[in-house]
Design a protein around this motif. Sequence first.
Motif, PDB file in Angstrom:
ATOM      1  N   VAL A  96      33.992  21.779  26.288  1.00 46.94           N
ATOM      2  CA  VAL A  96      35.135  22.031  27.512  1.00 46.94           C
ATOM      3  C   VAL A  96      36.441  22.074  26.794  1.00 46.94           C
ATOM      4  N   PRO A  97      37.485  22.732  27.179  1.00 47.44           N
ATOM      5  CA  PRO A  97      38.620  22.130  27.613  1.00 47.44           C
ATOM      6  C   PRO A  97      39.298  22.438  28.703  1.00 47.44           C
ATOM      7  N   ALA A  98      39.513  21.242  29.472  1.00 44.05           N
ATOM      8  CA  ALA A  98      40.252  21.009  30.613  1.00 44.05           C
ATOM      9  C   ALA A  98      41.413  20.172  30.076  1.00 44.05           C
ATOM     10  N   VAL A  99      43.014  20.605  31.278  1.00 45.75           N
ATOM     11  CA  VAL A  99      44.216  20.704  31.071  1.00 45.75           C
ATOM     12  C   VAL A  99      44.558  20.338  32.028  1.00 45.75           C
ATOM     13  N   VAL A 100      45.702  18.968  32.392  1.00 49.41           N
ATOM     14  CA  VAL A 100      45.823  18.226  33.768  1.00 49.41           C
ATOM     15  C   VAL A 100      46.660  19.468  34.221  1.00 49.41           C
ATOM     16  N   SER A 101      46.581  19.890  35.642  1.00 50.85           N
ATOM     17  CA  SER A 101      47.165  20.474  36.147  1.00 50.85           C
ATOM     18  C   SER A 101      47.945  20.459  37.493  1.00 50.85           C
ATOM     19  N   LYS A 102      48.237  19.203  37.941  1.00 47.90           N
ATOM     20  CA  LYS A 102      48.838  18.850  38.646  1.00 47.90           C
ATOM     21  C   LYS A 102      48.542  16.911  38.657  1.00 47.90           C
ATOM     22  N   THR A 103      49.534  16.081  39.154  1.00 41.36           N
ATOM     23  CA  THR A 103      49.845  14.790  39.482  1.00 41.36           C
ATOM     24  C   THR A 103      49.885  14.406  40.240  1.00 41.36           C
ATOM     25  N   ASP A 104      49.464  13.233  40.692  1.00 39.35           N
ATOM     26  CA  ASP A 104      49.213  12.524  41.881  1.00 39.35           C
ATOM     27  C   ASP A 104      48.951  11.327  41.984  1.00 39.35           C
ATOM     28  N   GLY A 105      49.954  10.168  41.374  1.00 41.26           N
ATOM     29  CA  GLY A 105      49.927   8.828  40.960  1.00 41.26           C
ATOM     30  C   GLY A 105      49.274   8.948  40.055  1.00 41.26           C
ATOM     31  N   PRO A 106      48.353   7.573  40.328  1.00 39.94           N
ATOM     32  CA  PRO A 106      47.208   7.003  38.844  1.00 39.94           C
ATOM     33  C   PRO A 106      46.508   8.434  38.874  1.00 39.94           C
ATOM     34  N   ARG A 147      46.015  17.463  26.965  1.00 42.24           N
ATOM     35  CA  ARG A 147      44.737  18.133  26.780  1.00 42.24           C
ATOM     36  C   ARG A 147      43.697  16.988  27.157  1.00 42.24           C
ATOM     37  N   VAL A 148      42.629  17.832  27.372  1.00 39.46           N
ATOM     38  CA  VAL A 148      42.018  16.259  28.493  1.00 39.46           C
ATOM     39  C   VAL A 148      40.788  17.325  27.700  1.00 39.46           C
ATOM     40  N   PRO A 149      39.568  17.024  26.446  1.00 37.08           N
ATOM     41  CA  PRO A 149      38.483  17.681  26.256  1.00 37.08           C
ATOM     42  C   PRO A 149      37.802  17.048  27.174  1.00 37.08           C
ATOM     43  N   ALA A 150      36.281  18.074  27.377  1.00 41.75           N
ATOM     44  CA  ALA A 150      35.890  17.596  29.010  1.00 41.75           C
ATOM     45  C   ALA A 150      33.825  18.147  28.578  1.00 41.75           C
ATOM     46  N   VAL A 151      33.155  17.860  28.454  1.00 41.56           N
ATOM     47  CA  VAL A 151      32.107  18.187  29.001  1.00 41.56           C
ATOM     48  C   VAL A 151      31.968  18.916  30.254  1.00 41.56           C
ATOM     49  N   THR A 152      31.032  19.963  29.904  1.00 41.55           N
ATOM     50  CA  THR A 152      30.395  20.365  31.143  1.00 41.55           C
ATOM     51  C   THR A 152      28.984  19.629  32.047  1.00 41.55           C
ATOM     52  N   MET A 192      32.989  16.900  32.528  1.00 39.15           N
ATOM     53  CA  MET A 192      33.532  15.410  32.382  1.00 39.15           C
ATOM     54  C   MET A 192      34.094  15.251  31.506  1.00 39.15           C
ATOM     55  N   PRO A 193      35.327  14.509  31.839  1.00 44.95           N
ATOM     56  CA  PRO A 193      35.913  14.573  30.326  1.00 44.95           C
ATOM     57  C   PRO A 193      34.926  13.404  29.792  1.00 44.95           C
ATOM     58  N   ILE A 194      35.857  12.996  27.924  1.00 44.24           N
ATOM     59  CA  ILE A 194      35.608  12.926  27.154  1.00 44.24           C
ATOM     60  C   ILE A 194      35.316  11.057  27.029  1.00 44.24           C
ATOM     61  N   ALA A 195      37.039  11.031  28.320  1.00 44.59           N
ATOM     62  CA  ALA A 195      37.267  10.146  28.254  1.00 44.59           C
ATOM     63  C   ALA A 195      36.930   9.312  29.141  1.00 44.59           C
ATOM     64  N   TRP A 196      35.606   9.609  29.966  1.00 40.21           N
ATOM     65  CA  TRP A 196      35.225   8.198  30.825  1.00 40.21           C
ATOM     66  C   TRP A 196      34.061   7.870  29.970  1.00 40.21           C
ATOM     67  N   GLY A 197      33.694   8.469  28.823  1.00 38.87           N
ATOM     68  CA  GLY A 197      32.410   7.197  28.080  1.00 38.87           C
ATOM     69  C   GLY A 197      32.641   6.923  26.872  1.00 38.87           C
ATOM     70  N   LEU A 214      40.284   6.311  21.621  1.00 38.27           N
ATOM     71  CA  LEU A 214      41.227   6.956  20.943  1.00 38.27           C
ATOM     72  C   LEU A 214      40.626   7.981  19.869  1.00 38.27           C
ATOM     73  N   ASN A 215      40.339   7.804  19.013  1.00 38.24           N
ATOM     74  CA  ASN A 215      40.045   8.638  17.590  1.00 38.24           C
ATOM     75  C   ASN A 215      38.830   9.780  18.150  1.00 38.24           C
ATOM     76  N   VAL A 216      38.090   9.310  19.338  1.00 39.11           N
ATOM     77  CA  VAL A 216      36.573   9.680  19.456  1.00 39.11           C
ATOM     78  C   VAL A 216      37.291  11.004  20.810  1.00 39.11           C
ATOM     79  N   ILE A 217      38.361  10.691  21.231  1.00 36.20           N
ATOM     80  CA  ILE A 217      39.243  11.677  22.148  1.00 36.20           C
ATOM     81  C   ILE A 217      39.502  12.467  21.112  1.00 36.20           C
ATOM     82  N   GLU A 218      40.599  12.217  20.429  1.00 37.33           N
ATOM     83  CA  GLU A 218      41.130  12.951  19.756  1.00 37.33           C
ATOM     84  C   GLU A 218      40.057  14.015  18.715  1.00 37.33           C
ATOM     85  N   ARG A 219      39.219  13.637  18.395  1.00 41.45           N
ATOM     86  CA  ARG A 219      38.292  14.515  17.756  1.00 41.45           C
ATOM     87  C   ARG A 219      37.584  15.473  18.225  1.00 41.45           C
ATOM     88  N   ALA A 220      37.085  15.410  19.519  1.00 41.07           N
ATOM     89  CA  ALA A 220      37.130  16.256  20.672  1.00 41.07           C
ATOM     90  C   ALA A 220      38.078  17.011  20.706  1.00 41.07           C
TER      91      ALA A 220
END
Length: 222
Positions: A89-99, A139-144, A164-169, A173-179
């Motif tokens: 599924v797609p996820a998008v950063v809507s708000k930032t708070d430091g890191p 843009r943050v690809p994720a899974v449910t 749950m972001p793909i980046a947590w697994g 970076l190529n895997v994240i871009e493919r997702a």
Amino acid sequence: MRRFEFAVDREHARAVNEVVAQLRRLRVLGIGAALVLGLGTAFLVWVNHPWSYLLAVAFVLGAATSLFIGLWTPHRARVDKLYAAGELVPAVVSKTDGPGATLLALVDLAKPNADGPRYALVTRTVRALPGHRIRVGERVPAVTVRIDRAPGSVGDLWQSVSAMPIAWGTRDLNVIERARSEIREVEWELLTDNLDLADKVRDVDAKRLLLDPQQLPDELRG
């Protein structure tokens, strides 16, 4: 259901995956509660009063439930299983708070027996997003991760669905871009157009905002 297969980096996931960390805490709490309730049961039996035996029965049931949670959680906490079972599924950063940041995700709440998809917006606050730039619109690809809290629950919608972001697994970076590329552009655009709803989603009790199917793009209608 749209799946995404990749080699999960378990060491990386143990370090950064917040879902796995939550499940580990749940395991510790479940086992700890079972021990406390077990000791309480032994004390009530030792008291040897009619009322203490009634309470002991309740304590035994509570201890059994807590122990089940503690033993069942490690099975569910297998990070590769979580990624394999989830829908991309797609996820998008809507708000930032430091890191950290708040993600707005588009998920399908419909169970397999439902008549078509039921899309909703959900949010997730994350402490870190390795492999991503922490900026609004990222843009943050994720899974449910889908959960029914009540056993044998009925209805066409999952009680709880989170992203749950793909980046947590993976560190790749190529895997994240493919997702990211496997998610349709119309889905990314829908999220980007509704970033201002993130605060509303966080404020509702259900922590999700069902979207009217009639107002969805044609590509997303069941």
